[in-house]
Enzyme design. Structure first.
Site, mmCIF file in Angstrom:
data_model
loop_
_atom_site.group_PDB
_atom_site.id
_atom_site.type_symbol
_atom_site.label_atom_id
_atom_site.label_comp_id
_atom_site.label_asym_id
_atom_site.label_seq_id
_atom_site.Cartn_x
_atom_site.Cartn_y
_atom_site.Cartn_z
ATOM 1 N N GLN A 17 29.247 -46.420 44.656
ATOM 2 C CA GLN A 17 29.527 -46.478 46.091
ATOM 3 C C GLN A 17 28.308 -46.017 46.864
ATOM 4 O O GLN A 17 28.290 -46.046 48.084
ATOM 5 C CB GLN A 17 30.698 -45.545 46.432
ATOM 6 N N ASP A 25 21.874 -45.474 48.124
ATOM 7 C CA ASP A 25 20.555 -44.839 48.203
ATOM 8 C C ASP A 25 19.530 -45.358 47.200
ATOM 9 O O ASP A 25 18.371 -44.930 47.219
ATOM 10 C CB ASP A 25 20.709 -43.315 48.049
ATOM 11 N N PRO A 82 33.363 -30.939 41.170
ATOM 12 C CA PRO A 82 33.616 -29.495 41.283
ATOM 13 C C PRO A 82 34.948 -29.199 41.970
ATOM 14 O O PRO A 82 35.506 -28.118 41.809
ATOM 15 C CB PRO A 82 32.454 -28.981 42.140
ATOM 16 N N GLU A 83 35.455 -30.174 42.751
ATOM 17 C CA GLU A 83 36.712 -29.979 43.493
ATOM 18 C C GLU A 83 37.795 -30.892 42.930
ATOM 19 O O GLU A 83 37.509 -32.000 42.505
ATOM 20 C CB GLU A 83 36.524 -30.353 44.972
ATOM 21 N N SER A 133 35.264 -38.706 45.954
ATOM 22 C CA SER A 133 36.412 -37.974 46.491
ATOM 23 C C SER A 133 37.732 -38.666 46.195
ATOM 24 O O SER A 133 38.790 -38.069 46.353
ATOM 25 C CB SER A 133 36.255 -37.823 48.003
ATOM 26 N N GLY A 145 31.667 -37.628 40.923
ATOM 27 C CA GLY A 145 31.238 -37.287 42.279
ATOM 28 C C GLY A 145 31.823 -38.164 43.357
ATOM 29 O O GLY A 145 31.151 -38.489 44.334
ATOM 30 N N HIS A 190 29.117 -50.815 47.923
ATOM 31 C CA HIS A 190 28.956 -50.473 49.346
ATOM 32 C C HIS A 190 27.589 -50.864 49.898
ATOM 33 O O HIS A 190 27.192 -50.402 50.958
ATOM 34 C CB HIS A 190 29.201 -48.969 49.572
ATOM 35 N N CYS A 247 21.618 -59.763 59.218
ATOM 36 C CA CYS A 247 21.854 -59.969 60.646
ATOM 37 C C CYS A 247 23.303 -59.608 60.998
ATOM 38 O O CYS A 247 24.235 -59.993 60.300
ATOM 39 C CB CYS A 247 21.569 -61.425 60.995
ATOM 40 N N ALA A 267 27.811 -32.890 38.595
ATOM 41 C CA ALA A 267 27.615 -34.101 37.802
ATOM 42 C C ALA A 267 26.588 -33.911 36.683
ATOM 43 O O ALA A 267 26.843 -34.269 35.535
ATOM 44 C CB ALA A 267 27.196 -35.244 38.720
HETATM 45 P P1 NAD Z 1 32.727 -39.412 48.326
HETATM 46 O O1 NAD Z 1 33.947 -39.850 48.960
HETATM 47 O O2 NAD Z 1 32.237 -40.159 47.169
HETATM 48 O O3 NAD Z 1 32.861 -37.773 48.044
HETATM 49 C C1 NAD Z 1 31.882 -36.969 47.468
HETATM 50 C C2 NAD Z 1 32.522 -36.174 46.332
HETATM 51 O O4 NAD Z 1 31.491 -35.565 45.547
HETATM 52 C C3 NAD Z 1 33.434 -35.023 46.787
HETATM 53 O O5 NAD Z 1 34.687 -35.157 46.158
HETATM 54 C C4 NAD Z 1 32.714 -33.744 46.286
HETATM 55 O O6 NAD Z 1 33.614 -32.750 45.839
HETATM 56 C C5 NAD Z 1 31.909 -34.272 45.138
HETATM 57 N N1 NAD Z 1 30.693 -33.530 44.802
HETATM 58 C C6 NAD Z 1 29.915 -32.776 45.604
HETATM 59 N N2 NAD Z 1 28.859 -32.271 44.912
HETATM 60 C C7 NAD Z 1 28.974 -32.740 43.638
HETATM 61 C C8 NAD Z 1 28.195 -32.594 42.453
HETATM 62 N N3 NAD Z 1 27.068 -31.878 42.444
HETATM 63 N N4 NAD Z 1 28.612 -33.197 41.332
HETATM 64 C C9 NAD Z 1 29.754 -33.940 41.323
HETATM 65 N N5 NAD Z 1 30.521 -34.117 42.415
HETATM 66 C C10 NAD Z 1 30.146 -33.526 43.566
HETATM 67 O O7 NAD Z 1 31.553 -39.503 49.266
HETATM 68 P P2 NAD Z 1 31.510 -39.247 50.791
HETATM 69 O O8 NAD Z 1 30.397 -38.349 50.997
HETATM 70 O O9 NAD Z 1 32.838 -38.849 51.295
HETATM 71 O O10 NAD Z 1 31.153 -40.697 51.363
HETATM 72 C C11 NAD Z 1 31.965 -41.845 51.316
HETATM 73 C C12 NAD Z 1 31.063 -43.084 51.194
HETATM 74 O O11 NAD Z 1 29.936 -43.023 52.064
HETATM 75 C C13 NAD Z 1 30.402 -43.211 49.859
HETATM 76 O O12 NAD Z 1 31.244 -43.741 48.934
HETATM 77 C C14 NAD Z 1 29.186 -44.071 50.184
HETATM 78 O O13 NAD Z 1 29.499 -45.411 50.365
HETATM 79 C C15 NAD Z 1 28.746 -43.485 51.473
HETATM 80 N N6 NAD Z 1 27.715 -42.437 51.222
HETATM 81 C C16 NAD Z 1 26.661 -42.692 50.368
HETATM 82 C C17 NAD Z 1 25.716 -41.716 50.126
HETATM 83 C C18 NAD Z 1 24.575 -42.017 49.177
HETATM 84 O O14 NAD Z 1 24.277 -43.174 48.896
HETATM 85 N N7 NAD Z 1 23.909 -40.973 48.640
HETATM 86 C C19 NAD Z 1 25.830 -40.467 50.747
HETATM 87 C C20 NAD Z 1 26.908 -40.237 51.619
HETATM 88 C C21 NAD Z 1 27.839 -41.236 51.829
HETATM 89 ZN ZN ZN Z 2 21.077 -64.046 62.528
#
Ligand code: NAD
Ligand code: ZN
Length: 246
Positions: A102, A105, A213-214, A188, A186, A120, A128, A230
């Site tokens: 998802q 990055d 962790p949660e 939610s 990692g 995602h 566009c 992770a």
């Molecule tokens: P998410 O719904 O995937 O939740 C993040 C989860 O990671 C939480 O449950 C948290 O407890 C857990 N977590 C935190 N630190 C951790 C670790 N060190 N090891 C393992 N788990 C850990 O993500 P979100 O932030 O709610 O964002 C939703 C969507 O937004 C994503 O699915 C994505 O599409 C986008 N997003 C992408 C990025 C990225 O590409 N790095 C960052 C933020 C959001």
């Molecule tokens: Zn266009």
């Protein structure tokens, strides 16, 4: 701290050939990139969940574009974590493997993952807003460039309320349903439809591992929940497979 994988893991993985891994923002947290919901997820007092929408782009394309430019900069500066790298090891171990991410990055590619779908999108690509045509990618401009149709370019990511890329999603469903081992790392478990993939795997008979962790809604379904970051959790899972000679 996890010291060793619970005995249930090597037993479940012993003869498995098909492994699917689903990742969320948590795996990139260890590369220093903020999750949306966790601490540090805010940017200049804006809630990411209100910026990552077509409505926000329509209202203020410059602001949304600037936020993504900032995220691109963060992502470029970040390095893949030990969790990203452990997934590449799993890809080498299991004959049939798929990574479903998802994350937008690009860190999985930089770690060396090959068999993967980005459900995602990716912040380093653009398309566009009006006609959907792809742009050259990773424009360095301060404001969104124009498409040849006159529309504004936007990041090629899936915003809240938008459909996921059909082909990537179809692959994700198909491979999840036939997985023998499914790891949710990692994530939610709150963002649909990604949150349902582990359940499809479970219904198909997969051994479901959650690393977070949660506790999450997925915890009730998991055969094994590892409450750890992770990187360290993945390392012990890989070590246990190595100990089996894989
Ligand atoms: P998410 O719904 O995937 O939740 C993040 C989860 O990671 C939480 O449950 C948290 O407890 C857990 N977590 C935190 N630190 C951790 C670790 N060190 N090891 C393992 N788990 C850990 O993500 P979100 O932030 O709610 O964002 C939703 C969507 O937004 C994503 O699915 C994505 O599409 C986008 N997003 C992408 C990025 C990225 O590409 N790095 C960052 C933020 C959001
Ligand atoms: Zn266009």
């Amino acid at each position: 701290m996890v010291e060793a994988a619970p005995a249930i893991w090597p037993k479940a993985a012993a003869r498995a050939r098909r492994c699917v891994v689903l990742t969320g923002a948590g795996i990139s947290a260890e590369s220093g990139l903020a999750t949306f919901r966790g601490p540090g997820g805010w940017w200049r007092n804006h809630d990411p969940q209100t910026l990552a929408t077509p409505q926000a782009f329509r209202k203020n394309p410059g602001l949304v574009w600037e936020w993504y430019q900032w995220r691109r900069e963060q992502a470029k500066r970040a390095e893949p974590s030990s969790g990203h790298r452990a997934i590449v090891v799993l890809e080498d171990i299991f004959p049939e493997f798929l990574l479903i991410t998802q994350n937008v990055d690009g860190l999985h590619q930089r770690a060396g993952s090959r068999r993967m779908v980005e459900i995602h999108g990716n912040i380093f690509r653009e398309k566009c807003f009006d006609c959907g045509q792809s742009g050259p990618g990773c424009s360095e401009t301060k404001s969104p460039p124009r498409c040849s149709c006159g529309g504004l370019m936007r990041p090629d990511v899936v915003w809240f309320g938008e459909a996921l890329p059909a082909e990537a999603l179809e692959t994700a469903w198909r491979e999840s349903a036939r997985a023998e081992i499914f790891l949710a790392v990692g994530t939610s478990g709150l963002v649909q439809p990604a949150a349902s993939l582990p359940l499809a795997a479970k219904q198909g008979g997969a051994f479901l591992v959650e690393i977070n962790p949660e506790p999450t809604p997925l915890s009730n379904w998991a055969d094994l929940s590892i409450r750890a970051k992770a990187g360290e959790a993945m390392a012990v899972l890989v070590d246990a497979l190595r100990a089996q000679g894989r």
